[in-house]
Design a protein around this motif. Structure first.
Motif, PDB file in Angstrom:
ATOM      1  N   ILE A  14       5.261   3.619 -18.358  1.00  0.00           N
ATOM      2  CA  ILE A  14       6.142   2.760 -17.542  1.00  0.00           C
ATOM      3  C   ILE A  14       5.379   1.522 -17.053  1.00  0.00           C
ATOM      4  O   ILE A  14       5.947   0.447 -16.937  1.00  0.00           O
ATOM      5  N   ASP A  15       4.084   1.681 -16.811  1.00  0.00           N
ATOM      6  CA  ASP A  15       3.316   0.501 -16.384  1.00  0.00           C
ATOM      7  C   ASP A  15       3.195  -0.513 -17.526  1.00  0.00           C
ATOM      8  O   ASP A  15       3.219  -1.720 -17.301  1.00  0.00           O
ATOM      9  N   TRP A  16       3.045  -0.003 -18.735  1.00  0.00           N
ATOM     10  CA  TRP A  16       3.000  -0.917 -19.880  1.00  0.00           C
ATOM     11  C   TRP A  16       4.332  -1.675 -19.973  1.00  0.00           C
ATOM     12  O   TRP A  16       4.359  -2.901 -20.146  1.00  0.00           O
ATOM     13  N   ALA A  17       5.424  -0.927 -19.841  1.00  0.00           N
ATOM     14  CA  ALA A  17       6.754  -1.552 -19.923  1.00  0.00           C
ATOM     15  C   ALA A  17       6.890  -2.631 -18.853  1.00  0.00           C
ATOM     16  O   ALA A  17       7.441  -3.710 -19.093  1.00  0.00           O
ATOM     17  N   GLN A  69       3.995  -2.457 -10.785  1.00  0.00           N
ATOM     18  CA  GLN A  69       3.281  -1.264 -11.276  1.00  0.00           C
ATOM     19  C   GLN A  69       4.032  -0.018 -10.814  1.00  0.00           C
ATOM     20  O   GLN A  69       3.643   0.636  -9.850  1.00  0.00           O
ATOM     21  N   PRO A  70       5.095   0.340 -11.553  1.00  0.00           N
ATOM     22  CA  PRO A  70       5.981   1.416 -11.093  1.00  0.00           C
ATOM     23  C   PRO A  70       5.271   2.749 -10.902  1.00  0.00           C
ATOM     24  O   PRO A  70       5.726   3.564 -10.095  1.00  0.00           O
ATOM     25  N   ARG A  83       2.825   3.483  -9.286  1.00  0.00           N
ATOM     26  CA  ARG A  83       2.379   3.665  -7.901  1.00  0.00           C
ATOM     27  C   ARG A  83       3.497   4.226  -7.022  1.00  0.00           C
ATOM     28  O   ARG A  83       3.240   4.908  -6.051  1.00  0.00           O
ATOM     29  N   MET A  84       4.737   3.911  -7.376  1.00  0.00           N
ATOM     30  CA  MET A  84       5.860   4.482  -6.632  1.00  0.00           C
ATOM     31  C   MET A  84       5.859   6.007  -6.788  1.00  0.00           C
ATOM     32  O   MET A  84       5.985   6.744  -5.804  1.00  0.00           O
ATOM     33  N   PHE A  85       5.682   6.465  -8.026  1.00  0.00           N
ATOM     34  CA  PHE A  85       5.730   7.912  -8.265  1.00  0.00           C
ATOM     35  C   PHE A  85       4.503   8.600  -7.673  1.00  0.00           C
ATOM     36  O   PHE A  85       4.573   9.733  -7.221  1.00  0.00           O
ATOM     37  N   GLN A  86       3.383   7.878  -7.662  1.00  0.00           N
ATOM     38  CA  GLN A  86       2.165   8.433  -7.067  1.00  0.00           C
ATOM     39  C   GLN A  86       2.383   8.696  -5.577  1.00  0.00           C
ATOM     40  O   GLN A  86       2.048   9.762  -5.074  1.00  0.00           O
ATOM     41  N   VAL A  87       2.975   7.727  -4.882  1.00  0.00           N
ATOM     42  CA  VAL A  87       3.222   7.892  -3.447  1.00  0.00           C
ATOM     43  C   VAL A  87       4.221   9.032  -3.203  1.00  0.00           C
ATOM     44  O   VAL A  87       4.028   9.874  -2.333  1.00  0.00           O
ATOM     45  N   LEU A  88       5.267   9.077  -4.019  1.00  0.00           N
ATOM     46  CA  LEU A  88       6.270  10.150  -3.865  1.00  0.00           C
ATOM     47  C   LEU A  88       5.634  11.510  -4.120  1.00  0.00           C
ATOM     48  O   LEU A  88       5.962  12.503  -3.475  1.00  0.00           O
ATOM     49  N   PHE A 134       7.408  -0.193  -2.273  1.00  0.00           N
ATOM     50  CA  PHE A 134       6.465  -1.255  -1.892  1.00  0.00           C
ATOM     51  C   PHE A 134       5.128  -1.064  -2.602  1.00  0.00           C
ATOM     52  O   PHE A 134       4.479  -2.030  -2.998  1.00  0.00           O
ATOM     53  N   ALA A 135       4.713   0.186  -2.768  1.00  0.00           N
ATOM     54  CA  ALA A 135       3.434   0.449  -3.440  1.00  0.00           C
ATOM     55  C   ALA A 135       3.475  -0.075  -4.874  1.00  0.00           C
ATOM     56  O   ALA A 135       2.472  -0.537  -5.405  1.00  0.00           O
ATOM     57  N   ALA A 136       4.660   0.007  -5.499  1.00  0.00           N
ATOM     58  CA  ALA A 136       4.790  -0.498  -6.863  1.00  0.00           C
ATOM     59  C   ALA A 136       4.746  -2.015  -6.895  1.00  0.00           C
ATOM     60  O   ALA A 136       4.310  -2.616  -7.865  1.00  0.00           O
ATOM     61  N   ARG A 137       5.187  -2.655  -5.801  1.00  0.00           N
ATOM     62  CA  ARG A 137       5.218  -4.110  -5.783  1.00  0.00           C
ATOM     63  C   ARG A 137       3.892  -4.694  -5.312  1.00  0.00           C
ATOM     64  O   ARG A 137       3.338  -5.583  -5.929  1.00  0.00           O
TER      65      ARG A 137
END
Lengths: 542, 476
Positions: A234-237, A187-188, A190-195, A141-144
């Motif tokens: 990954i965010d650029w992608a 913004q993928p 953010r998913m890894f940041q939360v994890l 959800f953080a990525a979305r």
């Protein structure tokens, strides 16, 4: 019996986002009663039904009690006396625990609207801890929802779950499913940041977690930290809307840097080979699908070579093309190039820099493909066929590059097209930019040098001069109804003299795609790249 | 774009309060989904426009806005000459007065069906389209100047159409204030034999069927009947307009420091309206508007010839002709006061409401027809200007679907031949000199025009009247 719309549909409507699927909860009904009304039962573990007309999902209100490890160990109660509030209480986040009744009235017992307004992910109750998949969901959800943050108490709860070993029980398929969805969100990183913040990344993907804090040479990586770089990539992608295999390959490409002995930092010689090993092992463990795995391995192995494409020997380029299977799978090769471009652009200040390597490799493939392999094979004895084809392809690539690495390429613009010329001198770059412009209309190789036209122009600086030069050509193309395929430019300060050779437009032969209206100042750049090459580019309006 | 960057005024209005050097706010009219899909460059370009001297009220973007040159395409901005206001060549665009006109045929789609192939082939043979095509007219110097001064009226005087056509064209078919001597010899050279040609890219002539009526009263006044066929023509000022845009853009870039204008971006090149350069550009641009009007008038004549031949007795009457890329001096009420403003519409359609004195007498009580062209193979729409729209964005509406994908991407995704076959199976006949051109214009490379029109209607920029579906498309 009463039905409610629940969960994501309510949330997305309140956020003004498009609502994809609507889930319903039914209170006061039994499975038999639902079937009697024509609903079709579909749930294996829970009583879920499809509406006979809309085929939307209707679930009986239920409570769940944890009875084992992992996400399957639950006891479910779905009797008619389970209330809506009880059903909402078992949900993960307050923003997902709202319902709407048949009149459209909102039922929000746990402060979902408040958290929506404050942009906060907050768990509804301690029952959150009963399902470790929810950690992945919050991360996704953080990525979305890129402007939301995780409530401190929810992060603390997730950390506690990780410490209790909950995420270790997650099945690989489920991990991949959530991560793949998160990679496709806005913004993928953010998913890894939360994890990472709750410690789950180190348990699920230690290979990625390790990258944070590993330095890279600042002259190529202003961001220095490898983890930060990979997140930017990954965010650029994601911003480019690229496919899942490309995004996954972007995530994986530098894993090898995490195992470089610290005494060798910030250099990472040979990290590509280590990346390949780690990518294979990770894909095996998480059961990553073959298309994602194969691209990730190719990018991990050859991204360094792709970046150096302009410096590689022609034979090395052909080897690279063969290794990436570009001849048989050109669409895969396109994805390979896109992933390498993401690696290049995922660094501060590199977003708009020219990346001539990918255009060059694309042209190299075109040149190598144009070699008539059958004819070559017939001309030599059977034992030498392979080598002869390889040599012919290498020659084709060499011919493309002579003299001095000149070439042209197109770059995308929303409505129009970007043209870019690259060469060892400014004049050569201008000639190549003109070829790129002809290629917007037709294949320059199809234009015969039947007639020469002299052109002169002058401007206050190199950039305005490029636009002037292209506009002078556009005028000659339009007024003479000609196309040009060869150019000879000489420059004296900001004065340009040139000869352009071409022929009258022949619609059958040239199949001209579009008429060029003018060269513009959009994305206008004339500069020397790090490799000492001149690059001249701008967008042309068509 | 991230919606969090805006202040949401309503479901279809998003505002950016002035910051930095912005003199006025920036406003986007679109629904959340369209705004989210817009390129970040739209935000950047719109806020840049808001910094220009003399801008009045706000910099506006229409629902179909996308990344343009300095100004976003789908951008509207008005300037007050007395307040240091500027005119911008980028704010008008290269294809000056590119626009759409729609003609009533009185034929039912069923009447056309058996002769559709023949009609498509005849139109394709008669109307020059694509790169390197030339018209039948070759203008010498005096005739060129007469065309640049007279616009569609020049064409009618030479037998291309009738005086009745002129009433249904903006400016009554002739833009006042055109100065042919401000148009360079290069520009005139590019135009010599291009009058009466479609051009290329997204330009087309289409036969369309009226498939849906939303506003029966307005539809009746525009003579739009369900199941009937109309002809729509989308083209512009050809090489002359492109050359004028190119030349003045450069002059404005070079002269900007001398005019005391600090450009945030070279593409925003502009000159004070009251400067010699600003006046020269206006004179040349108005000549280019006339060139576009003359061009559409001559193409119309060619289409009429083909129809008269295939369906003897039919007459194509002009419903209306709108221009998309213009800068026009118009009176507008701002804060209760009427001011004469230079309104730039870059990829936007003028949408005058009922009662506007510029409308022809027989449409004055209902409002101006607003013609929205779709992309090849997709629907087009006809809207009508409204009272409310007059105060929204200086009486402006969207102009089309807007690209969602670059040409580059489109050619990687589609093949021209396959597209032509697929559209034919859906009942849309495509005729084009270039298959690669067809691939670049694939319907899938454009945004959904219906969503754009819905947002324009919802935002009160203009009101939906009818939906048109293509039957035949002659593509440049």
């Amino acid at each position: 019996m009463k039905t409610y719309i629940v969960g994501g549909a309510v949330r997305d409507r309140l956020l003004g986002r498009p609502v994809a699927d609507r889930d319903h909860v039914v209170v006061g009904a039994t499975p038999d009663g639902m079937v009697a009304l024509g609903y079709q039962p579909v749930g294996k573990d829970f009583p879920v039904f499809l509406h006979p007309q809309t085929h939307e999902e209707y679930a009986l209100a239920r409570t769940e009690r944890k009875s084992g490890r992992g996400y399957k160990g639950f006891t479910v109660y779905a009797t008619p006396d389970v209330t809506l509030e009880e059903d909402l209480l078992r949900r993960d986040l307050t923003i997902n625990a709202m319902a709407e009744d048949e009149t459209g009235a909102l039922i929000d017992p746990y402060g979902g609207q408040r958290d929506l307004a404050a942009r906060i992910f907050r768990h509804v109750s301690e029952a959150f801890a009963e399902d470790p998949v929810r950690i992945l969901r919050v991360a996704r959800f953080a990525a979305r929802f890129t402007d939301f943050s995780v409530a401190p108490e929810t992060t603390a709860l997730m950390r506690q779950m990780v410490d209790n070993g909950e995420v270790d029980a997650l099945v690989p398929e489920r991990v991949w499913q959530e991560v793949a969805r998160g990679l496709m969100d806005a913004q993928p990183s953010r998913m890894f940041q939360v994890l990472r913040e709750c410690g789950a990344l180190a348990r699920l993907f230690p290979e990625i977690d390790r990258l944070f804090g590993v330095p890279q040479p600042p002259e190529h990586h202003p961001e220095i930290d490898t983890g930060v770089h990979v997140m930017m990539v990954i965010d650029w992608a994601a911003r480019q809307g690229l496919s899942l295999p490309v995004r996954f390959a972007a995530l994986m490409h530098d894993l090898g840097k995490g195992v470089t002995p610290p005494e060798r930092w910030p250099k990472h010689h040979g990290h590509e080979a280590k990346s390949v090993e780690l990518v294979r092992a990770l894909c095996e463990r998480v059961r990553v699908p073959a298309d994602c795995r194969d691209l990730a391995v190719a990018v991990a192995r050859d991204h360094g070579n792709a970046h150096r494409a302009l410096e590689l020997r022609p034979g090395t380029i052909v080897e690279l093309l063969e290794r990436v299977d570009a001849f048989r799978r050109p669409e895969r090769f396109e994805e390979f190039l896109l992933a390498c471009e993401c690696d290049f652009r995922g660094r501060p200040g590199y977003e708009d820099k020219p990346f001539p390597a990918s255009g060059h490799l694309r042209q190299a493939l075109g040149a190598a493909q144009a070699v008539d392999a059958g004819a070559v094979a017939r001309s030599v004895e059977p034992a030498r066929i392979r080598d002869a084809i390889f040599q012919a392809r290498a020659q084709a690539v060499a011919a493309l590059r002579a003299p001095g690495g000149m070439h042209w390429e197109h770059f995308p613009h929303q409505a129009d097209m970007g043209v870019r010329g690259i060469g060892p001198t400014l004049a050569a770059a201008f000639e190549q930019a003109a070829l790129a412009m002809t290629a917007v209309v037709t294949d320059p190789a199809q234009v015969a040098a039947a007639q020469a036209v002299e052109i002169a122009c002058e401007a206050p600086d190199d950039e305005l001069l490029l636009v002037d030069w292209l506009n002078a050509l556009i005028l000659e193309m339009a007024a003479r109804a000609m196309l040009f395929g060869r150019f000879d430019v000489s420059l004296m300060g900001h004065c340009l003299h040139a000869t352009a050779w071409g022929e009258a437009v022949d619609r059958a032969k040239h199949q001209p795609a579009v008429e060029i209206k003018g060269a513009t100042y959009t994305e206008l750049k004339v500069e020397r790249s790090e490799a000492g090459q001149w690059v001249a580019q701008c967008v042309v309006d068509v | 774009m991230d919606l969090a960057r805006f202040e949401q005024v309503s479901e279809v209005e998003w505002r950016i309060a002035p910051f930095g050097k912005m003199r006025v706010p920036a406003v986007i009219f679109a629904d959340a989904a369209l705004v989210r899909e817009m390129d970040d460059k739209v935000y950047e370009q719109l806020t840049n426009v808001a910094t220009l001297p003399g801008i009045v009220q706000a910099a506006y973007a229409m629902p179909d806005a996308h990344w343009g040159y300095g100004f976003p395409i789908g951008g509207v901005a008005a300037f007050d000459a007395d307040d240091g206001g500027v005119v911008s060549a980028g704010g008008v665009g290269f294809d000056i007065s590119c626009g759409v006109r729609t003609l009533h045929t009185g034929l039912a789609a069923d009447d056309i069906a058996p002769l559709k192939q023949r009609l498509a082939d005849r139109l394709f043979a008669r109307i020059p389209a694509g790169v390197g095509s030339t018209g039948e007219l070759r203008l010498d110097a005096p005739e060129m100047d007469a065309m640049l001064r007279g616009g569609a009226r020049w064409a009618v005087d030479r037998g291309y159409g009738s005086a009745a056509d002129l009433e249904r064209i903006e400016e009554h078919g002739c833009m006042a204030g055109a100065e042919p001597d401000k148009v360079s010899e290069h520009a005139k050279r590019r135009q010599r034999d291009e009058i009466g040609t479609l051009g290329s890219g997204n330009h087309y002539l289409e036969l369309q069927e009226v498939v849906e009526i939303y506003d029966p009263q307005a539809a009746d006044r525009f003579r739009l009947r369900q199941g009937e066929v109309v002809v729509s023509i989308h083209c512009g000022s050809r090489g002359l307009g492109h050359q004028i845009g190119t030349e003045f853009l450069k002059q404005m870039v070079i002269a900007a420091p001398g005019h005391g204008i600090a450009l945030p971006d070279r593409e925003l090149a502009c000159a004070p309206i009251k400067s010699a350069l600003g006046q020269a550009y206006l004179g040349a641009m108005r000549a280019a508007i006339n060139c576009a009007l003359a061009n559409r008038q001559v193409v119309t004549h060619l289409a009429r010839e083909v129809f008269a031949d295939v369906f003897p007795g039919t007459h194509l009457t002009l419903i209306y002709d709108v221009s998309h890329n213009t800068c026009k001096l118009e009176p507008h009420t701002v804060d209760g006061r009427t001011r004469r403003l230079y309104v730039h519409r870059k990829g936007a359609t003028r949408a005058f409401g009922p009662g506007h004195p510029a409308l022809p007498g027989d449409l004055r009580d209902i409002g101006q027809p607003v013609l929205i062209g779709g992309s090849m193979g997709t629907a087009s729409y006809i809207l009508v200007g409204t009272e409310a729209g007059m105060a929204r964005a200086f009486a402006s509406a969207c102009h089309g679907a807007g690209r969602a994908m670059s040409r580059h991407q489109a050619t990687r995704q589609w093949r021209g031949r396959a597209l032509v076959d697929e559209l034919a199976s859906q009942g849309v006949l495509i005729r084009s000199p270039s298959l690669r051109g067809v691939a670049e214009e694939a319907p899938g490379a454009y945004k959904d025009v219906s969503a754009v029109v819905e947002a324009a209607d919802h935002a009160g920029l203009a009101r939906k009247v009818a939906k048109l579906k293509p039957l035949v498309c002659i593509k440049g």
